[in-house]
Design an enzyme around this catalytic site. Structure first.
Site, PDB file in Angstrom:
ATOM      1  N   HIS A  92       5.541  80.189 -72.892  1.00 39.06           N
ATOM      2  CA  HIS A  92       4.901  80.439 -74.359  1.00 39.06           C
ATOM      3  C   HIS A  92       3.698  80.370 -74.148  1.00 39.06           C
ATOM      4  O   HIS A  92       2.974  81.234 -75.251  1.00 39.06           O
ATOM      5  CB  HIS A  92       5.004  78.940 -74.990  1.00 39.06           C
ATOM      6  CG  HIS A  92       4.304  78.005 -74.937  1.00 39.06           C
ATOM      7  ND1 HIS A  92       4.666  76.865 -74.391  1.00 39.06           N
ATOM      8  CD2 HIS A  92       2.747  77.741 -74.862  1.00 39.06           C
ATOM      9  CE1 HIS A  92       3.289  76.139 -73.444  1.00 39.06           C
ATOM     10  NE2 HIS A  92       2.658  76.264 -74.983  1.00 39.06           N
ATOM     11  N   ASP A  99      10.969  77.822 -70.410  1.00 33.86           N
ATOM     12  CA  ASP A  99       9.410  78.087 -70.425  1.00 33.86           C
ATOM     13  C   ASP A  99       9.070  78.462 -69.303  1.00 33.86           C
ATOM     14  O   ASP A  99       8.213  77.421 -68.589  1.00 33.86           O
ATOM     15  CB  ASP A  99       8.580  76.881 -70.883  1.00 33.86           C
ATOM     16  CG  ASP A  99       7.362  77.298 -71.676  1.00 33.86           C
ATOM     17  OD1 ASP A  99       7.329  78.569 -71.856  1.00 33.86           O
ATOM     18  OD2 ASP A  99       6.989  76.328 -72.277  1.00 33.86           O
ATOM     19  N   SER A 157      -1.232  73.569 -71.133  1.00 30.34           N
ATOM     20  CA  SER A 157       0.252  74.300 -70.911  1.00 30.34           C
ATOM     21  C   SER A 157      -0.270  75.692 -69.666  1.00 30.34           C
ATOM     22  O   SER A 157      -0.666  75.782 -69.250  1.00 30.34           O
ATOM     23  CB  SER A 157       0.474  74.608 -72.190  1.00 30.34           C
ATOM     24  OG  SER A 157       1.088  74.091 -72.950  1.00 30.34           O
TER      25      SER A 157
HETATM   26  N1  ARG Z   1       2.334  73.149 -75.235  1.00 32.83           N
HETATM   27  C1  ARG Z   1       0.772  73.002 -75.129  1.00 32.83           C
HETATM   28  C2  ARG Z   1       0.082  73.777 -74.650  1.00 32.83           C
HETATM   29  O1  ARG Z   1       0.241  74.961 -74.703  1.00 32.83           O
HETATM   30  C3  ARG Z   1       0.922  71.859 -74.386  1.00 32.83           C
HETATM   31  C4  ARG Z   1       1.891  70.555 -73.895  1.00 32.83           C
HETATM   32  C5  ARG Z   1       1.702  69.849 -73.899  1.00 32.83           C
HETATM   33  N2  ARG Z   1       1.053  68.692 -74.695  1.00 32.83           N
HETATM   34  C6  ARG Z   1       1.166  67.826 -75.276  1.00 32.83           C
HETATM   35  N3  ARG Z   1       1.125  67.221 -76.222  1.00 32.83           N
HETATM   36  N4  ARG Z   1       1.248  66.514 -74.018  1.00 32.83           N
HETATM   37  O2  ARG Z   1      -0.930  73.662 -74.311  1.00 32.83           O
END
Ligand code: ARG
Length: 192
Positions: free
Chosen positions: A7, A53, A147
């Site tokens: 992503h 992912d 991420s």
């Molecule tokens: N998907 C998020 C990013 O693009 C972070 C994932 C971790 N998120 C969390 N709330 N623990 O950085």
């Protein structure tokens, strides 16, 4: 070859992504900066569900290893880590739920959740290509901006920061890409 979350490459191309290695401070110009030759996204990755992912970034040049830069080992495909095993995750993401930022790399130790809690019946949208980790008391954990970063156990890359609920929230894990399960997929792009 750099491992990241698929992503993180949504809407990107080889011209819009740069890789910097060997720095713990984004405001410095320490480290080595690289262009990207190829972005390899898992063919079964689905953006809304974040299943599979994982992506690889092939750099145009070889990285120079030194005291701040080295490669990471991958876990075996069939390894099983006991629930509650402690690992380390690092990132440059938000430092709290109020979206405060930092330029410093920060690392926290979090515990792996067992498959009896980390599954799709218990946590909506969790698949077998995902693992969960967090602290029972909350307080520390991954946050948006982390991420693509690592979740490391015994110096092996066991997870990739993928998605989650809040940041260090009580009884809510961060969901990481299950690297052992995707080990074979990674291997096919690595030349020995
Ligand atoms: N998907 C998020 C990013 O693009 C972070 C994932 C971790 N998120 C969390 N709330 N623990 O950085």
């Amino acid at each position: 070859m750099v491992v990241t979350a698929a992503h993180c490459t949504d809407g990107q191309n080889t011209n819009t992504i740069k890789v910097v290695v060997g720095t713990v401070d984004l405001s410095s110009d320490d480290g080595q900066r690289f262009d990207i030759k190829r972005i390899i996204v898992h063919q079964e990755y689905v953006a809304p569900s974040k299943n599979y992912d994982i992506a690889l970034l092939q750099l145009t040049e070889a990285v120079e290893f030194n005291e701040n830069v080295r490669s990471i080992a991958l876990p075996d495909e069939h390894v099983f880590y006991l629930p509650n095993t402690i690992g380390t995750t690092c990132g440059f993401g938000y430092i709290n739920e109020y979206k405060q930022r930092t330029t410093q790399l920060r690392c926290v130790r979090v515990q792996l959740w067992g498959p009896e809690y980390c599954n799709g019946d218990n946590i909506p949208r969790v698949t077998k290509n995902m693992i969960c980790a967090g602290l029972p008391s909350g307080q520390q954990g991954s946050c948006p901006g982390d991420s693509g970063g690592p979740f490391v156990i015994d110096n092996k890359l066991v997870g990739i920061v993928s998605w989650g609920f809040g940041c260090g929230a009580v009884h809510r894990p961060t969901v990481y890409t299950n690297v052992p399960r995707l080990r074979k997929w990674i291997d096919q792009y690595l030349t020995i």
